[in-house]
Design a protein around this motif. Structure first.
Motif, short mmCIF file in Angstrom:
data_model
loop_
_atom_site.label_atom_id
_atom_site.label_comp_id
_atom_site.label_asym_id
_atom_site.label_seq_id
_atom_site.Cartn_x
_atom_site.Cartn_y
_atom_site.Cartn_z
N ASN A 483 7.04 16.65 7.23
CA ASN A 483 5.84 17.12 7.95
C ASN A 483 4.78 17.75 7.03
N SER A 484 4.90 17.51 5.76
CA SER A 484 3.84 17.95 4.84
C SER A 484 2.78 16.85 4.73
N THR A 485 1.64 17.20 4.15
CA THR A 485 0.54 16.25 3.98
C THR A 485 0.53 15.74 2.55
N CYS A 486 0.51 14.42 2.39
CA CYS A 486 0.60 13.80 1.07
C CYS A 486 -0.68 13.01 0.77
N THR A 487 -1.22 13.20 -0.41
CA THR A 487 -2.37 12.43 -0.88
C THR A 487 -2.00 11.74 -2.19
N VAL A 488 -2.00 10.39 -2.18
CA VAL A 488 -1.65 9.62 -3.36
C VAL A 488 -2.90 9.34 -4.19
N MET A 489 -2.74 9.43 -5.51
CA MET A 489 -3.85 9.22 -6.43
C MET A 489 -3.47 8.16 -7.45
N VAL A 490 -4.40 7.29 -7.79
CA VAL A 490 -4.20 6.27 -8.81
C VAL A 490 -5.19 6.49 -9.94
N ASN A 491 -4.74 6.23 -11.16
CA ASN A 491 -5.63 6.34 -12.32
C ASN A 491 -5.41 5.14 -13.22
N ILE A 492 -6.49 4.42 -13.55
CA ILE A 492 -6.44 3.32 -14.51
C ILE A 492 -7.40 3.64 -15.64
N ASP A 493 -6.89 3.59 -16.85
CA ASP A 493 -7.70 3.82 -18.04
C ASP A 493 -7.61 2.55 -18.89
N SER A 494 -8.67 1.75 -18.85
CA SER A 494 -8.64 0.48 -19.56
C SER A 494 -10.01 0.19 -20.15
N ALA A 495 -10.05 -0.85 -20.97
CA ALA A 495 -11.32 -1.22 -21.61
C ALA A 495 -12.27 -1.88 -20.63
N THR A 496 -11.72 -2.43 -19.55
CA THR A 496 -12.55 -3.22 -18.65
C THR A 496 -12.79 -2.58 -17.29
N ARG A 497 -12.02 -1.58 -16.92
CA ARG A 497 -12.30 -0.85 -15.69
C ARG A 497 -11.65 0.52 -15.76
N GLN A 498 -12.30 1.45 -15.12
CA GLN A 498 -11.79 2.81 -14.98
C GLN A 498 -11.64 3.09 -13.49
N GLU A 499 -10.49 3.55 -13.11
CA GLU A 499 -10.24 3.82 -11.69
C GLU A 499 -9.60 5.20 -11.57
N ASN A 500 -10.17 6.03 -10.72
CA ASN A 500 -9.60 7.36 -10.47
C ASN A 500 -9.92 7.71 -9.03
N LYS A 501 -9.01 7.41 -8.13
CA LYS A 501 -9.31 7.59 -6.72
C LYS A 501 -8.10 8.14 -5.98
N SER A 502 -8.39 8.72 -4.83
CA SER A 502 -7.36 9.22 -3.94
C SER A 502 -7.40 8.41 -2.65
N TYR A 503 -6.23 8.15 -2.09
CA TYR A 503 -6.14 7.43 -0.83
C TYR A 503 -6.06 8.42 0.33
#
Length: 582
Positions: A483-503
Motif C-alpha cells: 500500500n505504499s506509492t511507487c514511482t519508477v524512474m529510467v535513465n539513459i546516458d548515451s551518445a545518441t539520446r538522453q533519457e531521464n523520466k519518471s513514470y
C-alpha cells in the motif's frame, strides 16, 4: 543632544586655532538630506578659552536652500572644544544650478558675534551636491551574522568576539558617494543604546585601516536608537558589533540617509549559544532530512543543491523568525558546527513545502551526527528544536554492485521475450535481464515483429518488476511495504539520446502475488548507442517509495545499452516523429 562620529577629518591649522569637521571639506551631501556635523576646534589651552561663540555662515547664494540649526552650543575643555550643528539641504535644490554648497566657521571673542577672535582665519568648508533615489536601500554584508555570546568582557577594540558589517552607497547615477553620512538604527530599543550604558546588549565600533577599533557613540531620538557613520572615499561603509558578555539577542539593523530614504532592513546580528542551555530538553519537532535512510544514512544526490531539510510549523511561529541550523557529533570533544546559510523566513504558511539546503561540502563524511535548529524570533526568547540523527555517506557508488546507498532493493527487469500478459510464474530465467548485461535492440523489439502498431506507449520494450514485502521482516530487508506509492524512474546516458523520466506513480496493492509491474515502452529505449571512443551507453532503473509521509529511494538496477538500428538510419525505429527529440 550631542552627536559624534568616529571619522574626524582635519583641516589646515589657522594660526592659533585648528578647525575640523566630522563631514570634511569636499564630501558629498545629498539633496533632501539632514546631517549632524560636529565642528571641533583645538588650540593652545591658554587660548581656547578666548572663544565665546561659534557661528556657521552659509554661502549667500544658497541661503534659502540650506538650513542650519545648532544642536549643541559651544563647550570646551583643556585645549579642545566643539559645537554640533544640523544641516538640511532643501529638496528643491537643483544640483545642476548649485553643484556645491559651502559654509564658513567663524570664531568670536564675545557672545554676540561682534568681535572676531584674533589670529584665526575663518575656515571654509565645501560640499558636493548629489542626488540619491528615494527607494535606495543600503544593504550590509558580513561573513556570518551569527556569533556565540562571549564569556569574558568584550570591549570594542580589544574584545575577541565581533561581527564586521560593510556596505556601499551610490548616487542616482551609480557613482560612489564620498564621506556621506549614513544612519544605522536598531529595530528595537535598548539594544544598541540605553540611558544606562551597562544595559546595552552590544557596543558599536569603527573598522580602521590600521590600529584597534574605537567606539562609535549611539544615541536616541523620538524612540529610535541609532548611530551615524560616514562612507569612505570609495563609497564604502563599515562598522563592528561587539556583544556584551553572556548576552543573547537578535538585533536587526536598518540603514538609510536621513531625510532622503526610509530606514530599511539591512542585516542582523544573531547572538546565541549553539547548544540548548535550558534544563528543558523538549522543543519544536526535529528537522526532516530528505532522502535519509532508516539508518540515517544521507547520500549525495547528483544534481542536488545539497542536503535537503524540511521542518514542520511550530507553535508561536512568526513570518519574521530566523532559523539557524547546527550539526554535532557524538564524541565528547565534538563541538556544534553551524551550517550556512542562515534562513530568514518570509512565509511560514508554506514552511513545510519549502525545504532548506546545505551544501555537501559542509558535511562530515561517514561521521554520525545530529541536526537541530535554533529559532531566533525578532522580539522573543529563542528556541532550540529536537535533533535528528544522520550520517552523510558521500557520493553513490558507481561500481555496478548495487551498493549505491539506496534503501529499497533494486527492480527486476525482464525482456520483451517474456510472455504477454506478463506473469512471473510464466517467465523463463533467460527472460530476465540481470545487472551489467547488455540491453540490445533484440531485447526490446520482440513485440513489434508481428507488425504491431507502434506508439509512444506501445508495445512494451521491457518489464520492470517491483517486489513487495509480505511482512515486516521483508521490509527490513529492503522490500517496499504494501500500500505504499511507487514511482519508477529510467535513465539513459548515451551518445545518441538522453533519457531521464519518471513514470506515473502506482500503488503497491497486490497482496496476492506481492509484486507489481511497470511496462517500459519500446520507444523509450530505442536509438541508444555508445560513444565513438568505446565508452558504452548506460541504462538504469530505480524507484522511490512514499509511505507514511516519508519518501526513500531504491538501489539502482544498472546495465549497458545498445539499441540503435545499426543497419539503417538510426531514426528508423518505427516510433512516432514526436518521439525523436532525444
Amino acid at each position: 543632544m550631542k552627536r559624534e562620529e568616529y571619522l574626524i577629518a582635519k583641516s589646515s591649522s589657522q594660526n592659533d586655532y585648528s578647525v575640523t569637521a566630522t563631514i570634511p571639506d569636499q564630501s558629498d551631501i545629498i539633496i533632501g538630506q539632514t546631517s549632524y556635523i560636529t565642528i571641533n576646534i583645538s588650540g593652545l589651552s591658554t587660548k581656547i578659552g578666548d572663544i565665546k561663540h561659534v557661528t556657521i555662515e552659509p554661502d549667500h547664494s544658497i541661503a534659502n536652500l540650506v538650513t542650519w540649526k545648532t544642536e549643541s552650543q559651544w563647550t570646551h575643555f583643556g585645549n579642545e572644544g566643539n559645537i554640533v550643528i544640523r544641516l538640511t539641504v532643501d529638496n528643491n535644490l537643483d544640483e545642476q544650478q548649485h553643484k556645491q554648497i559651502s559654509y564658513v566657521v567663524k570664531l568670536w571673542a564675545d557672545n554676540t558675534g561682534n568681535k572676531p577672535i584674533s589670529n584665526y582665519t575663518p575656515e571654509n568648508i565645501q560640499y558636493n551636491v548629489k542626488r540619491v533615489d528615494h527607494d535606495s536601500i543600503i544593504m550590509l554584508n558580513t561573513d556570518n551574522e551569527y556569533i556565540q555570546p562571549p564569556t569574558d568582557t568584550n570591549p570594542v577594540g580589544t574584545g575577541k568576539k565581533s561581527i564586521i558589517y560593510s556596505g556601499s552607497i551610490v548616487d542616482s547615477k551609480g557613482q560612489a558617494l564620498k564621506n556621506t553620512q549614513v544612519i544605522v538604527s536598531s529595530a528595537l530599543p535598548d539594544q544598541i543604546y540605553s540611558n544606562n550604558s551597562n544595559k546595552v546588549l552590544v557596543n558599536i565600533g569603527n573598522v580602521p585601516d590600521t590600529g584597534n577599533p574605537t567606539s562609535i557613540t549611539t544615541t536616541r531620538d523620538h524612540g529610535v536608537d541609532y548611530f551615524v557613520i560616514n562612507s569612505d572615499d570609495s563609497g564604502n561603509i563599515k562598522f563592528s558589533v561587539y556583544p556584551k558578555r553572556n548576552i543573547s539577542a537578535r538585533i536587526d539593523f536598518k540603514t538609510g540617509i536621513l531625510g532622503v530614504t526610509t530606514l530599511s532592513y539591512a542585516a542582523s546580528a544573531y547572538i546565541f549559544s549553539d547548544t540548548n542551555l535550558s534544563d528543558d530538553p523538549l522543543g519544536p519537532s526535529s528537522p526532516n532530512i530528505y532522502n535519509a535512510e532508516q539508518t540515517g544514512a544521507v547520500p549525495k544526490i547528483p544534481g542536488s543543491k545539497g542536503m535537503k531539510v524540511g521542518i514542520e510549523r511550530y507553535a508561536g511561529y512568526q513570518s519574521s523568525d530566523t532559523l539557524i541550523f547546527f550539526m554535532q557529533g557524538y564524541e565528547a570533544t565534538d563541538k556544534p558546527i553551524q551550517l550556512k546559510p542562515i534562513y530568514r523566513l518570509d512565509n511560514v504558511e508554506s514552511l513545510d513545502a519549502n525545504p532548506f539546503y546545505f551544501t555537501y561540502d559542509q558535511l562530515l563524511v561517514n561521521k554520525p551526527m545530529k541536526l537541530y535548529y535554533l529559532i531566533a524570533p525578532a522580539s522573543q526568547d529563542s528556541l532550540y528544536s529536537m535533533a535528528s540523527n544522520f550520517m552523510y555517506v558521500g557520493e553513490l557508488s558507481d561500481d555496478g554492485d548495487n551498493n549505491d546507498d539506496g534503501f529499497y532493493t533494486p527492480v527486476e527487469v525482464y525482456s520483451s521475450y517474456s510472455p504477454s500478459p506478463f506473469d512471473l510464474k510464466n517467465t523463463q530465467d533467460n527472460d530476465r535481464m540481470y545487472d551489467n548485461r547488455l540491453v540490445t535492440l533484440d531485447t526490446i523489439n520482440q513485440y513489434i515483429k508481428g507488425g504491431a502498431t507502434i506508439t509512444n506507449t506501445d508495445p512494451v520494450g521491457l518489464y520492470v518488476v517491483i517486489k513487495i514485502a509480505k511482512n515486516f521482516t521483508e521490509e527490513m530487508k529492503g522490500l517496499p511495504p504494501l500500500n505504499s506509492t511507487c514511482t519508477v524512474m529510467v535513465n539513459i546516458d548515451s551518445a545518441t539520446r538522453q533519457e531521464n523520466k519518471s513514470y506515473s506513480p502506482i500503488q503497491l496493492t497486490d497482496s496476492t502475488n506481492y509484486y507489481q509491474v511497470v511496462k517500459i515502452p519500446y520507444c523509450d529505449l530505442t536509438r541508444a548507442r555508445g560513444w565513438e571512443d568505446g565508452i558504452p551507453a548506460k541504462l538504469s532503473f530505480a524507484y522511490s517509495i512514499t509511505h507514511e509521509g516519508a519518501t526513500k529511494n531504491s538501489k539502482e538496477w544498472k546495465a549497458t545499452i545498445g539499441t540503435a538500428n545499426t543497419g539503417f538510419d538510426i531514426g528508423d525505429d518505427g516510433c512516432p516523429c514526436n518521439d525523436k527529440s532525444n
